[in-house]
Design a protein around this motif. Structure first.
Motif, PDB file in Angstrom:
ATOM      1  N   ARG A 283      20.100  37.847  81.502  1.00 32.73           N
ATOM      2  CA  ARG A 283      18.999  36.991  81.935  1.00 32.73           C
ATOM      3  C   ARG A 283      17.881  36.988  80.902  1.00 32.73           C
ATOM      4  NH1 ARG A 283      14.419  38.796  86.088  1.00 32.73           N
ATOM      5  NH2 ARG A 283      13.299  36.838  86.359  1.00 32.73           N
ATOM      6  N   GLU A 284      17.507  38.177  80.412  1.00 28.95           N
ATOM      7  CA  GLU A 284      16.433  38.273  79.422  1.00 28.95           C
ATOM      8  C   GLU A 284      16.786  37.486  78.170  1.00 28.95           C
ATOM      9  OE1 GLU A 284      12.649  39.565  78.206  1.00 28.95           O
ATOM     10  OE2 GLU A 284      13.644  39.765  80.153  1.00 28.95           O
ATOM     11  N   THR A 285      18.032  37.596  77.750  1.00 27.23           N
ATOM     12  CA  THR A 285      18.472  36.933  76.530  1.00 27.23           C
ATOM     13  C   THR A 285      18.399  35.412  76.675  1.00 27.23           C
ATOM     14  OG1 THR A 285      19.939  38.781  76.005  1.00 27.23           O
ATOM     15  CG2 THR A 285      20.395  36.693  74.930  1.00 27.23           C
ATOM     16  N   VAL A 286      18.888  34.889  77.775  1.00 26.91           N
ATOM     17  CA  VAL A 286      18.879  33.444  77.985  1.00 26.91           C
ATOM     18  C   VAL A 286      17.450  32.923  78.120  1.00 26.91           C
ATOM     19  CG1 VAL A 286      19.551  31.611  79.567  1.00 26.91           C
ATOM     20  CG2 VAL A 286      21.199  33.390  78.958  1.00 26.91           C
ATOM     21  N   LEU A 287      16.595  33.665  78.829  1.00 27.26           N
ATOM     22  CA  LEU A 287      15.202  33.247  78.973  1.00 27.26           C
ATOM     23  C   LEU A 287      14.497  33.177  77.618  1.00 27.26           C
ATOM     24  CD1 LEU A 287      14.086  35.250  82.155  1.00 27.26           C
ATOM     25  CD2 LEU A 287      14.316  32.752  81.950  1.00 27.26           C
ATOM     26  N   ARG A 288      14.756  34.143  76.770  1.00 26.61           N
ATOM     27  CA  ARG A 288      14.036  34.215  75.495  1.00 26.61           C
ATOM     28  C   ARG A 288      14.601  33.263  74.442  1.00 26.61           C
ATOM     29  NH1 ARG A 288      10.385  38.415  74.569  1.00 26.61           N
ATOM     30  NH2 ARG A 288      10.139  39.815  76.347  1.00 26.61           N
ATOM     31  N   THR A 289      15.891  32.974  74.495  1.00 28.09           N
ATOM     32  CA  THR A 289      16.501  32.130  73.468  1.00 28.09           C
ATOM     33  C   THR A 289      16.603  30.668  73.886  1.00 28.09           C
ATOM     34  OG1 THR A 289      18.760  32.508  74.273  1.00 28.09           O
ATOM     35  CG2 THR A 289      17.885  34.057  72.636  1.00 28.09           C
ATOM     36  N   GLY A 290      16.607  30.406  75.195  1.00 29.37           N
ATOM     37  CA  GLY A 290      16.823  29.042  75.652  1.00 29.37           C
ATOM     38  C   GLY A 290      18.222  28.533  75.374  1.00 29.37           C
ATOM     39  N   ALA A 291      19.166  29.437  75.173  1.00 28.41           N
ATOM     40  CA  ALA A 291      20.537  29.050  74.822  1.00 28.41           C
ATOM     41  C   ALA A 291      21.165  28.225  75.938  1.00 28.41           C
ATOM     42  CB  ALA A 291      21.370  30.296  74.556  1.00 28.41           C
ATOM     43  N   ARG A 292      21.827  27.145  75.555  1.00 32.03           N
ATOM     44  CA  ARG A 292      22.548  26.317  76.514  1.00 32.03           C
ATOM     45  C   ARG A 292      24.058  26.566  76.438  1.00 32.03           C
ATOM     46  NH1 ARG A 292      19.535  20.362  76.348  1.00 32.03           N
ATOM     47  NH2 ARG A 292      17.470  21.108  76.978  1.00 32.03           N
ATOM     48  N   ARG A 293      24.546  26.852  75.258  1.00 31.85           N
ATOM     49  CA  ARG A 293      25.959  27.176  75.082  1.00 31.85           C
ATOM     50  C   ARG A 293      26.049  28.398  74.164  1.00 31.85           C
ATOM     51  NH1 ARG A 293      31.062  26.024  75.890  1.00 31.85           N
ATOM     52  NH2 ARG A 293      32.582  25.816  74.203  1.00 31.85           N
ATOM     53  N   PRO A 294      25.781  29.581  74.712  1.00 26.19           N
ATOM     54  CA  PRO A 294      25.740  30.782  73.873  1.00 26.19           C
ATOM     55  C   PRO A 294      27.120  31.374  73.632  1.00 26.19           C
ATOM     56  CG  PRO A 294      25.156  31.334  76.115  1.00 26.19           C
ATOM     57  CD  PRO A 294      25.357  29.844  76.095  1.00 26.19           C
TER      58      PRO A 294
ATOM     59  N   ALA B  38      25.983  30.097  58.987  1.00 25.68           N
ATOM     60  CA  ALA B  38      25.899  29.648  60.375  1.00 25.68           C
ATOM     61  C   ALA B  38      24.518  29.066  60.670  1.00 25.68           C
ATOM     62  CB  ALA B  38      26.214  30.797  61.320  1.00 25.68           C
ATOM     63  N   ARG B  39      23.485  29.739  60.184  1.00 25.00           N
ATOM     64  CA  ARG B  39      22.111  29.267  60.398  1.00 25.00           C
ATOM     65  C   ARG B  39      21.895  27.923  59.697  1.00 25.00           C
ATOM     66  NH1 ARG B  39      19.771  32.411  57.420  1.00 25.00           N
ATOM     67  NH2 ARG B  39      19.784  34.229  58.790  1.00 25.00           N
ATOM     68  N   ALA B  40      22.392  27.805  58.463  1.00 28.01           N
ATOM     69  CA  ALA B  40      22.227  26.560  57.710  1.00 28.01           C
ATOM     70  C   ALA B  40      22.921  25.396  58.402  1.00 28.01           C
ATOM     71  CB  ALA B  40      22.784  26.735  56.293  1.00 28.01           C
ATOM     72  N   GLY B  41      23.975  25.695  59.146  1.00 31.14           N
ATOM     73  CA  GLY B  41      24.689  24.656  59.870  1.00 31.14           C
ATOM     74  C   GLY B  41      24.063  24.296  61.199  1.00 31.14           C
ATOM     75  N   GLY B  42      22.968  24.947  61.564  1.00 29.08           N
ATOM     76  CA  GLY B  42      22.247  24.591  62.772  1.00 29.08           C
ATOM     77  C   GLY B  42      22.394  25.547  63.933  1.00 29.08           C
ATOM     78  N   MET B  43      23.129  26.636  63.756  1.00 26.34           N
ATOM     79  CA  MET B  43      23.295  27.598  64.850  1.00 26.34           C
ATOM     80  C   MET B  43      22.060  28.499  64.944  1.00 26.34           C
ATOM     81  SD  MET B  43      26.443  30.280  65.493  1.00 26.34           S
ATOM     82  CE  MET B  43      27.179  30.234  67.147  1.00 26.34           C
ATOM     83  N   HIS B  44      21.558  28.680  66.153  1.00 24.05           N
ATOM     84  CA  HIS B  44      20.461  29.617  66.375  1.00 24.05           C
ATOM     85  C   HIS B  44      21.035  31.025  66.452  1.00 24.05           C
ATOM     86  CE1 HIS B  44      17.142  31.256  69.254  1.00 24.05           C
ATOM     87  NE2 HIS B  44      16.959  31.663  68.018  1.00 24.05           N
ATOM     88  N   LEU B  45      20.429  31.951  65.733  1.00 23.21           N
ATOM     89  CA  LEU B  45      20.886  33.337  65.711  1.00 23.21           C
ATOM     90  C   LEU B  45      19.883  34.214  66.450  1.00 23.21           C
ATOM     91  CD1 LEU B  45      21.962  33.611  61.963  1.00 23.21           C
ATOM     92  CD2 LEU B  45      23.323  32.837  63.916  1.00 23.21           C
ATOM     93  N   ALA B  46      20.375  34.951  67.427  1.00 26.06           N
ATOM     94  CA  ALA B  46      19.540  35.899  68.159  1.00 26.06           C
ATOM     95  C   ALA B  46      20.243  37.243  68.157  1.00 26.06           C
ATOM     96  CB  ALA B  46      19.299  35.426  69.589  1.00 26.06           C
ATOM     97  N   TYR B  47      19.470  38.315  68.129  1.00 24.33           N
ATOM     98  CA  TYR B  47      20.021  39.658  67.984  1.00 24.33           C
ATOM     99  C   TYR B  47      19.708  40.458  69.242  1.00 24.33           C
ATOM    100  CZ  TYR B  47      20.399  37.807  63.355  1.00 24.33           C
ATOM    101  OH  TYR B  47      20.719  36.984  62.306  1.00 24.33           O
ATOM    102  N   VAL B  48      20.743  40.936  69.898  1.00 21.80           N
ATOM    103  CA  VAL B  48      20.636  41.520  71.224  1.00 21.80           C
ATOM    104  C   VAL B  48      21.119  42.964  71.158  1.00 21.80           C
ATOM    105  CG1 VAL B  48      21.261  41.244  73.641  1.00 21.80           C
ATOM    106  CG2 VAL B  48      21.155  39.228  72.158  1.00 21.80           C
ATOM    107  N   THR B  49      20.224  43.899  71.434  1.00 21.69           N
ATOM    108  CA  THR B  49      20.575  45.307  71.279  1.00 21.69           C
ATOM    109  C   THR B  49      20.169  46.126  72.493  1.00 21.69           C
ATOM    110  OG1 THR B  49      20.220  47.298  69.917  1.00 21.69           O
ATOM    111  CG2 THR B  49      18.400  45.712  70.019  1.00 21.69           C
ATOM    112  N   ASN B  50      21.007  47.093  72.832  1.00 23.16           N
ATOM    113  CA  ASN B  50      20.684  48.037  73.903  1.00 23.16           C
ATOM    114  C   ASN B  50      19.727  49.127  73.434  1.00 23.16           C
ATOM    115  OD1 ASN B  50      21.860  47.126  76.235  1.00 23.16           O
ATOM    116  ND2 ASN B  50      23.590  48.519  76.203  1.00 23.16           N
ATOM    117  N   ASN B  51      19.537  49.264  72.144  1.00 21.93           N
ATOM    118  CA  ASN B  51      18.658  50.305  71.621  1.00 21.93           C
ATOM    119  C   ASN B  51      17.201  49.942  71.919  1.00 21.93           C
ATOM    120  OD1 ASN B  51      17.179  52.155  70.057  1.00 21.93           O
ATOM    121  ND2 ASN B  51      18.812  52.299  68.552  1.00 21.93           N
TER     122      ASN B  51
END
Length: 360
Positions: free
Chosen positions: A215-226, A54-67
């Motif tokens: 909100r935190e996730t979108v601010l930090r990743t800049g995702a437009r179509r997450p 997925a990363r090689a194809g251009g997808m940005h990977l972000a990891y979101v955890t409640n821990n």
């Protein structure tokens, strides 16, 4: 789709995607436990290769955890060791979300009574706040996050004393349980309940499925179509629903097909897949069809239906399941169950259908 409060629509079937999800979405917001790795820390089958592709194809990977226990740098180092190259900026935690929530509501440089671990301490400092250990240090607020199994009981008492004097109370998340290599243990939500019982107060909560985490996730990743990717209906999928973004449920963690079929609208994912390889493939659609005298829902050679007070599934042609993907049968069953339930939860027995799919 049918109407749902506030103009939302009730999802009655999984969506289709003609393109692989890794091409249709710019950013994957991935949960960790049960999606990328097991509670013991080892990678889930196919996760490393699928994420690499997925990363090689251009997808940005972000990891979101409640821990909230581990700082992002520690999490990133662990993922990199597993074969998933990750930087600290690609890890978003509920500690960061709650720290921003507090920083928006108290003066810069404020002292905050910390009930938790290093991840929360780092997040507070990142937002210009000063973590302290005692009510005697004149804090202006209390924040509580998972501090690991060794967190002393006295820390909960310290929180109760402070809240009893009127200090505002924040919690990184309220997950009642947390997986570990030895089994399921009490999570931050259980610790929050201890303080709640002692004080009668209610904390402001930041973690999934609530909006501050999105909100935190979108601010930090800049995702437009997450695309949210998770294994839990009540945090990952509901969080995507609350954030009005699409989601992919994988069956490598806590949710099984039976629970998915009974999901209420806010817990119904956009897509389903056995594991993270689902990021790399198109998603087949579900269409209405005839199933005897009843309406059925067809996907990939399977047809799901409601008949005789139970969920059922059958195959096309001679009834053989050879070469058919059980996940297509799950998609067909979801359409049957969710259409039947509407805005509620499907209470029909899926036992025979799951046995037919080999998923009992």
């Amino acid at each position: 789709m049918t109407g749902f409060g506030h103009g939302r629509q009730v999802r009655t079937r999984p969506d289709a995607s003609e393109r692989p999800l890794s091409e249709a979405y710019d950013t994957a917001l991935l949960d960790l436990d049960g999606v990328v790795y097991y509670a013991g820390g080892s990678a889930i089958a196919h996760a490393v290769d699928a994420l690499g592709a997925a990363r090689a194809g251009g997808m940005h990977l972000a990891y979101v955890t409640n821990n909230a226990l581990r700082p992002p740098g520690v999490v990133a180092e662990h993922l990199t060791e597993l074969g998933v190259p990750t930087g600290p900026a690609d890890v978003i935690t509920s500690a960061q979300a709650v720290a921003r929530l507090i920083a928006d509501e108290v003066p810069a440089g404020s002292r905050i009574l910390l009930i938790g671990g290093e991840g929360l301490r780092v997040a507070l400092r990142e937002r210009g706040l000063v973590p302290v250990e005692s009510l005697d240090d004149d804090p202006v607020a209390v924040v509580q996050g998972y501090g690991g199994p060794e967190l002393p009981w006295g820390r909960f008492a310290e929180a109760a004393y402070a809240i009893g004097r009127g200090l505002p109370w924040y919690a990184s998340n309220t997950d009642l349980t947390i997986p570990s290599a030895r089994g399921i243990g009490p999570g931050n939500g259980a610790a929050v309940e201890v303080v709640r019982i002692a004080t009668g107060a209610e904390p402001k909560v930041a973690g999934k499925p609530l909006p501050p985490m999105h909100r935190e996730t979108v601010l930090r990743t800049g995702a437009r179509r997450p695309l949210v990717v998770g294994d839990r209906l009540d945090t990952d999928i509901e969080g995507a629903f609350n954030g009005e973004v699409d989601s992919l449920l994988v069956f490598t963690g806590v949710t099984d097909v039976r629970r998915l079929l009974a999901a209420v609208p806010e817990h119904r994912p956009t897509y389903v897949a056995a594991d993270l390889r689902g990021l790399l493939t198109p998603q087949p659609g579900v269409s209405e069809t005839a199933a005897g005298p009843h309406t059925g829902f067809a996907c990939g050679g399977w047809t799901g239906f409601v008949r005789g007070g139970a969920l059922g599934v059958e195959t096309d042609g001679d009834g053989s399941v050879a070469g058919l993907d059980p996940m297509d049968g799950v998609r067909a069953l979801c359409a049957a169950a969710w259409s039947y339930a509407g805005e509620g939860s499907c209470d029909l027995d899926p036992g025979k259908a799951l046995a037919r799919l080999g998923l009992n």
